[in-house]
Design a protein around this motif. Structure first.
Motif, PDB file in Angstrom:
ATOM      1  N   UNK A 122     -82.594  -8.678  52.769  1.00 21.26           N
ATOM      2  CA  UNK A 122     -81.349  -9.362  52.402  1.00 21.26           C
ATOM      3  C   UNK A 122     -80.898  -8.853  51.052  1.00 21.26           C
ATOM      4  N   UNK A 123     -80.323  -7.684  51.045  1.00 21.37           N
ATOM      5  CA  UNK A 123     -79.882  -7.062  49.808  1.00 21.37           C
ATOM      6  C   UNK A 123     -78.553  -7.630  49.337  1.00 21.37           C
ATOM      7  N   UNK A 124     -77.949  -6.986  48.335  1.00 23.91           N
ATOM      8  CA  UNK A 124     -76.645  -7.454  47.838  1.00 23.91           C
ATOM      9  C   UNK A 124     -75.573  -7.276  48.900  1.00 23.91           C
ATOM     10  N   UNK A 125     -75.025  -8.367  49.361  1.00 20.67           N
ATOM     11  CA  UNK A 125     -74.005  -8.325  50.398  1.00 20.67           C
ATOM     12  C   UNK A 125     -73.129  -9.560  50.275  1.00 20.67           C
ATOM     13  N   UNK A 126     -72.020  -9.544  50.933  1.00 18.28           N
ATOM     14  CA  UNK A 126     -71.088 -10.667  50.875  1.00 18.28           C
ATOM     15  C   UNK A 126     -70.969 -11.331  52.239  1.00 18.28           C
ATOM     16  N   UNK A 127     -70.585 -12.621  52.271  1.00 29.40           N
ATOM     17  CA  UNK A 127     -70.283 -13.496  51.136  1.00 29.40           C
ATOM     18  C   UNK A 127     -71.546 -13.914  50.378  1.00 29.40           C
ATOM     19  N   UNK A 128     -71.430 -13.986  49.078  1.00 31.73           N
ATOM     20  CA  UNK A 128     -72.585 -14.213  48.210  1.00 31.73           C
ATOM     21  C   UNK A 128     -73.252 -15.560  48.473  1.00 31.73           C
ATOM     22  N   UNK A 129     -72.449 -16.599  48.723  1.00 30.59           N
ATOM     23  CA  UNK A 129     -73.038 -17.923  48.952  1.00 30.59           C
ATOM     24  C   UNK A 129     -73.916 -17.929  50.196  1.00 30.59           C
ATOM     25  N   UNK A 130     -73.466 -17.228  51.227  1.00 28.33           N
ATOM     26  CA  UNK A 130     -74.259 -17.162  52.447  1.00 28.33           C
ATOM     27  C   UNK A 130     -75.571 -16.420  52.190  1.00 28.33           C
ATOM     28  N   UNK A 131     -75.486 -15.295  51.475  1.00 26.94           N
ATOM     29  CA  UNK A 131     -76.691 -14.539  51.163  1.00 26.94           C
ATOM     30  C   UNK A 131     -77.665 -15.390  50.352  1.00 26.94           C
ATOM     31  N   UNK A 132     -77.158 -16.118  49.381  1.00 26.54           N
ATOM     32  CA  UNK A 132     -78.014 -16.971  48.561  1.00 26.54           C
ATOM     33  C   UNK A 132     -78.692 -18.043  49.403  1.00 26.54           C
ATOM     34  N   UNK A 133     -77.946 -18.642  50.322  1.00 27.13           N
ATOM     35  CA  UNK A 133     -78.524 -19.681  51.180  1.00 27.13           C
ATOM     36  C   UNK A 133     -79.604 -19.099  52.088  1.00 27.13           C
ATOM     37  N   UNK A 134     -79.357 -17.893  52.603  1.00 29.48           N
ATOM     38  CA  UNK A 134     -80.357 -17.235  53.443  1.00 29.48           C
ATOM     39  C   UNK A 134     -81.624 -16.933  52.640  1.00 29.48           C
ATOM     40  N   UNK A 135     -81.451 -16.377  51.445  1.00 23.66           N
ATOM     41  CA  UNK A 135     -82.585 -16.030  50.596  1.00 23.66           C
ATOM     42  C   UNK A 135     -83.329 -17.274  50.119  1.00 23.66           C
ATOM     43  N   UNK A 136     -82.605 -18.348  49.867  1.00 21.26           N
ATOM     44  CA  UNK A 136     -83.213 -19.583  49.368  1.00 21.26           C
ATOM     45  C   UNK A 136     -84.341 -20.050  50.286  1.00 21.26           C
ATOM     46  N   UNK A 137     -84.087 -20.018  51.587  1.00 19.81           N
ATOM     47  CA  UNK A 137     -85.109 -20.489  52.533  1.00 19.81           C
ATOM     48  C   UNK A 137     -86.062 -19.379  52.954  1.00 19.81           C
ATOM     49  N   UNK A 138     -85.553 -18.167  53.129  1.00 16.05           N
ATOM     50  CA  UNK A 138     -86.404 -17.074  53.605  1.00 16.05           C
ATOM     51  C   UNK A 138     -87.461 -16.700  52.568  1.00 16.05           C
ATOM     52  N   UNK A 139     -87.121 -16.791  51.285  1.00 19.99           N
ATOM     53  CA  UNK A 139     -88.036 -16.380  50.225  1.00 19.99           C
ATOM     54  C   UNK A 139     -88.671 -17.575  49.527  1.00 19.99           C
ATOM     55  N   UNK A 140     -88.763 -18.699  50.221  1.00 22.14           N
ATOM     56  CA  UNK A 140     -89.304 -19.923  49.623  1.00 22.14           C
ATOM     57  C   UNK A 140     -90.820 -19.998  49.660  1.00 22.14           C
ATOM     58  N   UNK A 141     -91.469 -18.907  50.036  1.00 22.33           N
ATOM     59  CA  UNK A 141     -92.927 -18.907  50.086  1.00 22.33           C
ATOM     60  C   UNK A 141     -93.441 -19.344  51.447  1.00 22.33           C
TER      61      UNK A 141
END
Length: 299
Positions: A29-48
Motif C-alpha cells: 500500500x504505497x503512496x496513492x490516492x485518495x489519501x484517506x482511503x489509503x490511510x484507512x487501509x493501512x491503519x488496519x492492515x499494519x496494526x500488528x
C-alpha cells in the motif's frame, strides 16, 4: 512418522517470517490516492497481530517443496482478506465492536462509510496481489489461487459464515450449526492459506488432500481457543473486547461443552491435524509447530 520438531526453533521461524510479511504488507500500500482511503487501509492492515495466516501460507509452500518468497504476494493477499473481514465484522451493523488489536476499530477512526470502502479496497487489492504482483509463479497456479480466494471471500466462505452467525445471535444453536459457522468464518480462511501456499509450490493432489484435513483441524481448534479466551482472558491481553460473545448472546464452544471439554476438543483436533501430515516428513516442522501454537496461545 512425521518430522521431529523438538529441535525446531519455532520462535526464530516466526520472527523471520513476520518480518518479511510486515515488510511486504507495508510495500503493498504505497503512496496513492485518495489519501484517506489509503490511510484507512493501512491503519488496519499494519496494526500488528500474529500474522498467523500469511505465515501458514509460507509454511505450506515450503512444506510442498516451494520457495516461500514466491508465495509472499499471496500471503499478503490472505492477510488483506483477513483484515477486510475484521473491519467489516466490527461495524455497528455486524458485531459492533470498538476495540481491535489494542486500539479503536477502523470505523471509530474513519467512520462507517470509509471503513466499509477500506475493506472493499483491501479485498480487491488481494486479487491484484495474486494476479498482477506475483512474478515467477506459473499462471495456471495463480489461477487456482484466485479460485481459492474467491471461494474463501464469498458465500461459500466468510460471507456465508457471517450471515449464519448473525442469524443465530440470541438463539439456541447446536454443535453442528456452530461448526458450520466456524468452518466458514474461521476455517475457510485458514484452509485457503494452507492450500494457496501449497498451490504456489505445485503440490500434488494427495498432498493437497492431506493439507485440507490439517487445515480443517487447526481451523476449528483456532476458533475453539478463541471462544475459550473470550471467557478467560482480559481485553488488555486479547487486544479486543473480551466477553463480547456473552453480551451478544452467541453460542460458543464453552457455552455448549464447558471450558475443559472445549480445550480437550481443540487438542484432539490438533492431534488429528498433525496426523494428516505424518506420511510427509520433509519440511513439516513449521506446520506442526503452528498447530501446537494455536492451542497454546494466550491471545
Amino acid at each position: 512418522m512425521g518430522e521431529d520438531i523438538s529441535t525446531f526453533d519455532f520462535s526464530s521461524y516466526l520472527i523471520k517470517h513476520r518480518k518479511s510479511v510486515e515488510a511486504a504488507l507495508d510495500a503493498s500500500l504505497g503512496p496513492e490516492r485518495p489519501e484517506q482511503l489509503r490511510e484507512a487501509m493501512r491503519y488496519s492492515l499494519l496494526a500488528g497481530g500474529k500474522r498467523l495466516r500469511p505465515i501458514l501460507c509460507l509454511a505450506a509452500c515450503e512444506f510442498a517443496g516451494g520457495d516461500s518468497v514466491l508465495a509472499l504476494p499471496t500471503a499478503v493477499a490472505l492477510e488483506m482478506i483477513h483484515t477486510m473481514s475484521l473491519i467489516h465484522d466490527d461495524l455497528p451493523a455486524m458485531d459492533n465492536d470498538d476495540l481491535r488489536r489494542g486500539r479503536p476499530t477502523n470505523h471509530k477512526v474513519y467512520g462507517d462509510a470509509v471503513a466499509i470502502l477500506a475493506g472493499d479496497a483491501l479485498l480487491t487489492r488481494s486479487f491484484e496481489m495474486v494476479a498482477l504482483r506475483s512474478p515467477g509463479v506459473p499462471v495456471e497456479r495463480l489461477l487456482k489461487v484466485v479460485g481459492e480466494l474467491s471461494l474463501l471471500a464469498g458465500a461459500p466462505g466468510l460471507v456465508g459464515g457471517q450471515v449464519v452467525d448473525l442469524e443465530c445471535e440470541g438463539k439456541a444453536v447446536d454443535l453442528e450449526t456452530l461448526e458450520f459457522i466456524h468452518l466458514h468464518k474461521t476455517g475457510a480462511l485458514l484452509k485457503a492459506c494452507v492450500v494457496s501456499g501449497a498451490l504456489i509450490a505445485g503440490a500434488s493432489a494427495d498432498l493437497l488432500d492431506a493439507l485440507c484435513i490439517y487445515a480443517k483441524g487447526i481451523g476449528l481448534a483456532f476458533q475453539i481457543i478463541d471462544d475459550v479466551l473470550d471467557v478467560t482472558a482480559s481485553s488488555d491481553v486479547l487486544g479486543k473486547t473480551a466477553g463480547k460473545d456473552l453480551v451478544a448472546d452467541k453460542t460458543t464452544y464453552p457455552k455448549l461443552l464447558g471450558l475443559d471439554e472445549s480445550r480437550k476438543r481443540a487438542n484432539d483436533l490438533v492431534i488429528e491435524a498433525k496426523a494428516a501430515l505424518k506420511p510427509w516428513n520433509k519440511n513439516s516442522a513449521p506446520l506442526l509447530a503452528l498447530a501446537d501454537y494455536i492451542t497454546n496461545r494466550d491471545r
